[in-house]
Write a protein that holds these residues in place. Structure first.
Motif, PDB file in Angstrom:
ATOM      1  N   PHE A  33     -10.602  21.801  33.202  1.00  0.00           N
ATOM      2  CA  PHE A  33     -11.718  21.886  34.140  1.00  0.00           C
ATOM      3  C   PHE A  33     -11.196  22.091  35.561  1.00  0.00           C
ATOM      4  CE2 PHE A  33     -14.678  20.010  31.070  1.00  0.00           C
ATOM      5  CZ  PHE A  33     -13.827  19.300  30.255  1.00  0.00           C
ATOM      6  N   PHE A  90      -9.697  19.844  42.291  1.00  0.00           N
ATOM      7  CA  PHE A  90      -9.079  19.037  41.250  1.00  0.00           C
ATOM      8  C   PHE A  90      -9.155  19.751  39.913  1.00  0.00           C
ATOM      9  CE2 PHE A  90      -7.999  15.168  43.308  1.00  0.00           C
ATOM     10  CZ  PHE A  90      -8.891  15.023  44.357  1.00  0.00           C
ATOM     11  N   ARG A  94      -8.764  17.352  28.995  1.00  0.00           N
ATOM     12  CA  ARG A  94      -9.340  16.428  28.032  1.00  0.00           C
ATOM     13  C   ARG A  94      -9.003  16.941  26.643  1.00  0.00           C
ATOM     14  NH1 ARG A  94     -15.715  15.626  29.050  1.00  0.00           N
ATOM     15  NH2 ARG A  94     -15.999  13.895  27.632  1.00  0.00           N
ATOM     16  N   THR A 101     -11.320  10.483  27.435  1.00  0.00           N
ATOM     17  CA  THR A 101     -11.012  10.355  28.854  1.00  0.00           C
ATOM     18  C   THR A 101     -10.613  11.708  29.425  1.00  0.00           C
ATOM     19  OG1 THR A 101     -10.289   8.082  28.565  1.00  0.00           O
ATOM     20  CG2 THR A 101      -9.481   9.245  30.519  1.00  0.00           C
ATOM     21  N   GLN A 102     -11.092  11.985  30.612  1.00  0.00           N
ATOM     22  CA  GLN A 102     -10.706  13.195  31.330  1.00  0.00           C
ATOM     23  C   GLN A 102      -9.634  12.807  32.339  1.00  0.00           C
ATOM     24  OE1 GLN A 102     -13.924  15.998  31.805  1.00  0.00           O
ATOM     25  NE2 GLN A 102     -13.408  16.217  33.954  1.00  0.00           N
ATOM     26  N   TYR A 103      -8.514  13.495  32.314  1.00  0.00           N
ATOM     27  CA  TYR A 103      -7.394  13.183  33.189  1.00  0.00           C
ATOM     28  C   TYR A 103      -7.332  14.196  34.324  1.00  0.00           C
ATOM     29  CZ  TYR A 103      -5.916  10.179  29.381  1.00  0.00           C
ATOM     30  OH  TYR A 103      -5.882   9.204  28.411  1.00  0.00           O
ATOM     31  N   PHE A 104      -7.109  13.679  35.519  1.00  0.00           N
ATOM     32  CA  PHE A 104      -7.146  14.513  36.715  1.00  0.00           C
ATOM     33  C   PHE A 104      -5.758  14.736  37.303  1.00  0.00           C
ATOM     34  CE2 PHE A 104     -11.588  15.142  37.797  1.00  0.00           C
ATOM     35  CZ  PHE A 104     -12.203  14.274  36.922  1.00  0.00           C
ATOM     36  N   GLY A 105      -5.574  15.922  37.861  1.00  0.00           N
ATOM     37  CA  GLY A 105      -4.396  16.192  38.655  1.00  0.00           C
ATOM     38  C   GLY A 105      -4.540  15.586  40.043  1.00  0.00           C
ATOM     39  N   PRO A 106      -3.487  15.723  40.871  1.00  0.00           N
ATOM     40  CA  PRO A 106      -3.481  15.092  42.195  1.00  0.00           C
ATOM     41  C   PRO A 106      -4.305  15.830  43.237  1.00  0.00           C
ATOM     42  CG  PRO A 106      -1.460  16.287  41.852  1.00  0.00           C
ATOM     43  CD  PRO A 106      -2.214  16.360  40.559  1.00  0.00           C
TER      44      PRO A 106
ATOM     45  N   TYR B  36     -14.781   6.189  37.631  1.00  0.00           N
ATOM     46  CA  TYR B  36     -13.455   6.585  38.078  1.00  0.00           C
ATOM     47  C   TYR B  36     -13.210   6.024  39.475  1.00  0.00           C
ATOM     48  CZ  TYR B  36     -12.681  10.070  34.394  1.00  0.00           C
ATOM     49  OH  TYR B  36     -12.461  10.706  33.191  1.00  0.00           O
ATOM     50  N   GLN B  42      -5.154  10.948  46.332  1.00  0.00           N
ATOM     51  CA  GLN B  42      -4.782  10.964  44.920  1.00  0.00           C
ATOM     52  C   GLN B  42      -5.909  11.543  44.075  1.00  0.00           C
ATOM     53  OE1 GLN B  42      -3.164   7.333  43.303  1.00  0.00           O
ATOM     54  NE2 GLN B  42      -2.145   6.797  45.220  1.00  0.00           N
ATOM     55  N   GLY B  43      -5.601  11.805  42.828  1.00  0.00           N
ATOM     56  CA  GLY B  43      -6.630  12.232  41.887  1.00  0.00           C
ATOM     57  C   GLY B  43      -7.445  11.053  41.403  1.00  0.00           C
ATOM     58  N   LEU B  44      -8.340  11.321  40.485  1.00  0.00           N
ATOM     59  CA  LEU B  44      -9.211  10.274  39.954  1.00  0.00           C
ATOM     60  C   LEU B  44      -8.572   9.607  38.750  1.00  0.00           C
ATOM     61  CD1 LEU B  44     -11.137  12.247  41.558  1.00  0.00           C
ATOM     62  CD2 LEU B  44     -12.948  11.350  40.092  1.00  0.00           C
ATOM     63  N   LYS B  49     -15.227   3.123  30.515  1.00  0.00           N
ATOM     64  CA  LYS B  49     -16.193   4.068  29.981  1.00  0.00           C
ATOM     65  C   LYS B  49     -17.086   3.394  28.942  1.00  0.00           C
ATOM     66  CE  LYS B  49     -12.919   6.019  26.596  1.00  0.00           C
ATOM     67  NZ  LYS B  49     -12.228   7.276  26.143  1.00  0.00           N
TER      68      LYS B  49
END
Lengths: 113, 114
Positions: A33, A90, A94, A101-106, B36, B42-44, B49
């Motif tokens: 995403f 961002f 997933r 859980t959706q993981y995010f970059g910095p 979140y 920083q990111g999330l 959940k």
């Protein structure tokens, strides 16, 4: 290192220039995403991808182009940058849809002058 | 379409006080709900959940949230605030879009006073 990375972290460009933001994940997650974060708007979805060569528009896709030739990469291109595209971008990934859980970059902070 | 409303863009509490961040959602299908946290530059990071199991969900760093279908709410709480809790918090819903993407609220910035 495993995870999701974005490059560059900071970018300043001029109106009308093409800019590409890179996103790379090492988990082989199917879904990726792109969001933009602006004050008062939270995160808004630009594009997403369910797999390599499958992409779809999100809430605010105008002015952006994406591609996904490999599972691990999901670049976002601003074809002709405008000042309204100044934002923090961002990337996220997933494994599947639903409750995962959706993981995010910095994030990449982009300024368009 | 699914949506999230976070009441209060800024919340300030004293260290040791109760933290309550409000989130209301709209979804035409049973939702999955997420909180979140974002620290500066920083990111999330996922706090917790809800995925239709227990309505009271416990997360990291002592946070918890309760899903209330009748109120369409998913408020985030922590009994005792710590200075390190100062950050921006986002509520998100996954529902109407075939659960493919998250829709985020506009965020609540939590300030913790010493």
């Amino acid at each position: 290192d495993a995870g999701i990375t974005q490059s560059p972290r900071y970018k300043i460009t001029e109106t009308g220039r093409q800019v590409t933001l890179m996103c790379h994940q090492t988990w082989s997650h199917s879904y990726m995403f792109w969001y933009r974060q602006d004050l008062g708007h939270g995160l808004r979805l630009i594009y997403y991808s369910a797999a390599a060569d499958i992409t779809d528009k999100g809430e605010v896709p105008d002015g952006y182009v994406v591609s996904r030739s490999k599972t691990e990469n999901f670049p976002l291109t601003l074809e002709s940058a405008t000042r309204s595209q100044t934002s923090v971008y961002f990337c996220a990934s997933r494994e599947t849809i639903g409750a995962d859980t959706q993981y995010f970059g910095p994030g990449t902070r982009l300024t368009v002058l | 379409a699914q949506s999230v409303t976070q009441l209060g863009s800024h919340v300030s509490v004293s260290e040791g006080a109760l933290v309550l961040l409000r989130c209301n959602y709209s979804s035409s299908v049973p939702p999955y709900l997420f909180w979140y946290v974002q620290y500066p530059n920083q990111g999330l990071q996922l706090l917790l959940k809800y995925t239709s199991a227990a309505t009271l969900v416990k997360g990291i760093n002592g946070f918890e949230a309760e899903f209330k279908k009748s109120e369409t709410s998913f408020h985030l709480t922590k009994p005792s605030a710590h200075m390190s809790d100062a950050a921006e918090y986002f509520c998100a819903v996954s529902g109407d879009t075939g659960r493919r993407a998250l829709t985020f609220g506009s965020g609540t910035r939590l300030q913790v006073q010493p």
